[in-house]
Design an enzyme around this catalytic site. Structure first.
Site, PDB file in Angstrom:
ATOM      1  NE  ARG A 175      27.180 -35.935  19.230  1.00  0.00           N
ATOM      2  CZ  ARG A 175      25.910 -35.654  18.931  1.00  0.00           C
ATOM      3  NH1 ARG A 175      25.634 -34.765  17.975  1.00  0.00           N
ATOM      4  NH2 ARG A 175      24.926 -36.237  19.587  1.00  0.00           N
ATOM      5  CE  LYS A 231      27.116 -40.904  18.200  1.00  0.00           C
ATOM      6  NZ  LYS A 231      27.465 -41.017  19.626  1.00  0.00           N
ATOM      7  CG  HIS A 267      32.214 -35.000  24.535  1.00  0.00           C
ATOM      8  ND1 HIS A 267      31.715 -34.924  23.251  1.00  0.00           N
ATOM      9  CD2 HIS A 267      31.257 -35.641  25.270  1.00  0.00           C
ATOM     10  CE1 HIS A 267      30.517 -35.504  23.208  1.00  0.00           C
ATOM     11  NE2 HIS A 267      30.213 -35.935  24.428  1.00  0.00           N
ATOM     12  NE  ARG A 294      27.471 -33.510  22.863  1.00  0.00           N
ATOM     13  CZ  ARG A 294      26.403 -33.258  22.107  1.00  0.00           C
ATOM     14  NH1 ARG A 294      26.287 -32.078  21.515  1.00  0.00           N
ATOM     15  NH2 ARG A 294      25.454 -34.161  21.942  1.00  0.00           N
ATOM     16  CG  HIS A 330      21.508 -36.452  23.429  1.00  0.00           C
ATOM     17  ND1 HIS A 330      21.606 -36.113  24.768  1.00  0.00           N
ATOM     18  CD2 HIS A 330      22.784 -36.510  22.970  1.00  0.00           C
ATOM     19  CE1 HIS A 330      22.885 -35.964  25.095  1.00  0.00           C
ATOM     20  NE2 HIS A 330      23.605 -36.204  24.020  1.00  0.00           N
ATOM     21  CE1 TYR A 365      25.924 -33.561  30.124  1.00  0.00           C
ATOM     22  CE2 TYR A 365      24.132 -34.328  28.740  1.00  0.00           C
ATOM     23  CZ  TYR A 365      25.454 -33.972  28.901  1.00  0.00           C
ATOM     24  OH  TYR A 365      26.312 -34.037  27.830  1.00  0.00           O
TER      25      TYR A 365
END
Length: 319
Positions: free
Chosen positions: A163, A191, A261, A264, A287, A296
């Site tokens: 990110r 994150k 992004h 990514r 994640h 995805y």
């Protein structure tokens, strides 16, 4: 009680502190909320409601703001806001109202703000194919110091799937790149304060090495700026990275939706297209839940369709 008597616009700094301290949201997420709420504050000003207090906010105000978002057109492009953008602005306002409720500040319930439905196309992940990625990576003029830095930034984004907030927080000391280094992995905190390992390809390391050879300063930041105030931090900001990517997207003639992004997304899409398991891609991206990574599945779905077409088309049944 003191907060309840403040105008809504004056309570936004308290809201942002709440996001940081109690919700533990990243700086990037806080900035996104701040930017979204600025649009609401600007609407209040435009309608002489700048001093509106939380308890004075009515469903009619919310409706008029929704109409404003629906009809708003960009001064630059004359394009209307996408449903997804309207959705984001209203989510920020709903979150602000939830904050008021949390602080016992009288206000209409957040549920009174209905969110617009986004189209299926808007919810699809946008990514670049490998040829487009190549065009973007090769767009910087690497005969210049700035161009070498920008090439290193683009290569790092695509190689690691990081990110933007993770990228700009990197320090030089984290990368121990020696003349013989061919691949590299480092641990970062992403994150939600979740640690993970990211991997740098041989090509990425080559450009990082070239970039670091141009550095003659003592800033700890891996990626630094070359313009701006002399007394400010040299570390590039997420907005700077966004502008850098936009510059080369335009130069390479790539789709306008392309952002940092998007690289990514392109990183994850490429891995899945090569047959990498969804759970492994989840680890690469950091994640928390695999459900997030399932955005995805358009790639795996297409792969399954192609396999079915090749191996189970029914040709063998034809005489």
């Amino acid at each position: 009680m003191e907060q309840a008597n403040k105008p809504i616009k004056d309570l936004i700094p308290d809201f942002l502190e709440y996001l940081e301290i109690e919700k533990n949201l990243s700086e990037e997420t806080q900035e996104n909320y701040h930017r979204s709420l600025k649009k609401f504050v600007n609407w209040l000003k435009k309608n002489n409601l700048e001093d509106l207090k939380p308890h004075e906010l009515t469903p009619e105000h919310i409706w008029k703001y929704r109409v404003h978002l629906s009809r708003y057109k960009s001064d630059k492009t004359n394009e209307k806001l996408k449903k997804s953008s309207q959705h984001s602005y209203l989510v920020a306002l709903r979150t602000l109202l939830n904050f008021f409720a949390h602080r016992d500040i009288d206000c209409i319930p957040a549920e009174k703000i209905e969110l617009p439905k986004t189209s299926e196309d808007e919810n699809k992940v946008k990514f670049l194919n490998l040829e487009q990625v190549k065009q973007l990576l090769e767009a910087p003029d690497t005969d210049t110091k700035t161009g070498i830095r920008d090439r290193a930034i683009l290569e790092t984004l695509f190689s690691t799937g990081m990110r933007v907030a993770e990228l700009v927080s990197l320090n030089r000391e984290q990368l121990n790149i020696k003349p013989e280094t061919e691949d590299l992995e480092i641990s970062i905190v992403g994150k939600g304060d979740r640690p993970r390992t990211v991997y740098f390809s041989e090509r990425c390391i080559k450009w990082l090495r070239k970039y670091l050879e141009t550095r003659d300063d003592d800033s700890e930041a891996l990626f630094r700026r070359y313009r701006g105030p002399k007394d400010a931090s040299l570390r590039l900001t997420p907005r700077s990275i966004d502008n850098i990517v936009k510059k080369y997207v335009k130069k390479a003639g790539l789709p306008s939706f392309t952002t940092p992004h998007t690289l990514r997304h392109s990183f994850a899409t490429d891995l899945l297209a090569q047959g990498v398991d969804l759970r492994v891609v989840q680890e690469f991206l950091g994640h928390k839940n695999v459900a997030t990574t399932q955005i995805y599945t358009h790639v795996t779905n297409k792969k399954l369709r192609d396999i079915h077409k090749e191996y189970h088309s029914g040709d063998k049944l034809e005489e």
